[in-house]
Design a protein around this motif. Structure first.
Motif, PDB file in Angstrom:
ATOM      1  N   LEU A 157       0.964  -0.928   0.521  1.00 54.15           N
ATOM      2  CA  LEU A 157      -0.047   0.098   0.554  1.00 54.15           C
ATOM      3  C   LEU A 157       0.834   1.220  -0.129  1.00 54.15           C
ATOM      4  N   LEU A 159       1.581   5.018   1.037  1.00 55.97           N
ATOM      5  CA  LEU A 159       0.677   5.934   1.837  1.00 55.97           C
ATOM      6  C   LEU A 159       0.943   7.105   1.602  1.00 55.97           C
ATOM      7  N   ASP A 164      -3.820   6.616   4.371  1.00 57.35           N
ATOM      8  CA  ASP A 164      -3.478   5.345   3.989  1.00 57.35           C
ATOM      9  C   ASP A 164      -3.397   4.430   4.995  1.00 57.35           C
ATOM     10  N   ARG A 167      -5.282   2.630   6.582  1.00 53.34           N
ATOM     11  CA  ARG A 167      -5.913   1.083   6.452  1.00 53.34           C
ATOM     12  C   ARG A 167      -5.030   0.757   6.008  1.00 53.34           C
TER      13      ARG A 167
END
Length: 392
Positions: A157, A159, A164, A167
């Motif tokens: 992921l 960021l 973010d 998550r």
């Protein structure tokens, strides 16, 4: 292909939070530490970290002690980068923007074909070390970019914001738990267990709901942790039970039974087979093998021998308002209920203290210390007292 070297940028986004996103925490540790551990699982052993001057110490704490950590404005940055790249065994992994990388992705990173064509970059590249040595930081994105395989659970992921990061926190919690379950750890409720990045857990251990393991905690094999237990920077041996308790910066031997509702403060060492029972507080103290503190007890700044027993309500009085003192209790001692051990004092091997006793000095070995007065019995007092109420 074995990429043993990585270059990581820990930079602050001018339009983002004041602290670089990689230094914000995922669960209880900085995102940079999670990234470092994932890269290490993929085979990376050498790190070159570039950050801002204000964050040198915080960044260095997330990487191995031999990592090179330099500010962007370091006068020898290019030369140091060239020397680092020259010693790389193969291509260098570069991380040019904040990213969370799952432990599951480590196997991909270690593989031959982990880098795939991608339209949008996540900020993770594989770069020719010769190019990196020649061009410096500007070449960090001149390589193949990482495009993780699609699936229901994200393994990488980027960021860009605190949202973010939130998550990533959810993904990291589940990813880390699944890693431990693949190694033989059991979790009764996967939605309520939180394991920090540097925790170590032995196989056969059962994690019950609302278990939180923080810092550099080490849990042995075949333990039962929880429910509703937080353990921070502790070492627990094999076959331990920690039930509805909080343990901090302490060590526990094998077969220790803790809780429910015990509170262990930093600096304690608990021997094999001990019991630290319900509503017991332990602080900066040592318990010898097999010692029992069953319930409603405070032991602070004390050295307690092996196979002792503390009765309900016993406490050490270790603080006089100015200074703290230590209490020493020998092996096989028996501390009666509601005993006050006023530090500094010493109870010898095999000695007993009678219930309700206050100890202010030394009890010799195998002695019995009694520090209470004989009760005064007033015959008929209760009936006379009740009569006062009826007389108005």
């Amino acid at each position: 292909m074995n990429c043993d070297s990585a270059v990581v940028f820990v930079a602050r986004d001018p339009d983002g939070p004041a602290l670089p996103l990689l230094l914000h925490k995922i669960l209880f540790s900085p995102a940079a530490l999670w990234l470092c551990r994932s890269l290490q699982l993929s085979g990376v052993r050498r790190f070159f970290v570039v950050t801002e001057t204000d964050y040198l110490a915080d960044s260095a704490a997330c990487f191995p002690p031999d990592a090179v950590v330099l500010p962007f404005d370091h006068p020898q940055l290019s030369a140091r980068m060239a020397a680092f790249a020259a010693d790389a065994q193969d291509q260098v992994i570069t991380v040019t923007r904040p990213v969370w990388l799952s432990f599951a992705a480590a196997a991909d990173l270690a593989g031959q074909d982990f880098l795939l064509p991608a339209e949008g970059s996540a900020g993770l590249y594989r770069v020719d070390p010769a190019l990196l040595a020649q061009e410096g930081l500007s070449a960090a994105s001149y390589g193949e970019c990482y495009a993780p395989p699609l699936g229901p659970d994200p393994i990488l992921l980027p960021l860009y914001s605190l949202a973010d990061l939130a998550r990533a926190q959810c993904c990291a919690r589940l990813d880390n738990l699944c890693r431990w379950m693949s190694l033989g750890v059991q979790a009764l409720d996967m939605d309520t267990v939180y394991i920090d990045v540097d925790v170590d857990i032995g196989p056969g251990t059962l994690l019950l709901p609302n278990t939180i393991l923080r810092g550099r905690t080490v849990i042995g094999s075949n333990c039962e942790i929880g429910p509703s237990t937080m353990i921070r920077d502790c070492v627990l041996g094999d076959n331990c039970i920690a039930n509805a308790s909080q343990l901090n910066e302490s060590r526990f031997g094998d077969g220790v039974n803790i809780g429910p509702f015990a509170y262990v403060r930093p600096g304690s060492s608990v021997g094999d087979g001990c019991k630290v029972g319900d509503f017991v507080e332990l602080k900066n103290s040592t318990l010898g093998q097999g010692t029992k503190l069953p319930h409603l007890i405070y032991v602070g700044d004390s050295d307690v021998g092996a196979h002792c027993n503390f009765g309900c309500g016993s406490i050490t009085c270790n603080y006089d308002g100015n200074f703290k003192y230590r209490t020493t209790v020998g092996d096989n001692a028996f501390i009666g209920c509601n005993t006050n051990l006023v530090s500094p004092c010493q109870v010898g091997d095999g000695a007993y203290t009678a219930a309700g006793t206050t100890i202010t000095s030394q009890v010799p070995p195998d002695a019995l210390a009694i520090g209470r007065t004989e009760p005064a019995v007033k015959e008929g007092w209760a009936s006379r007292h009740r009569a006062k109420k009826s007389q108005g």
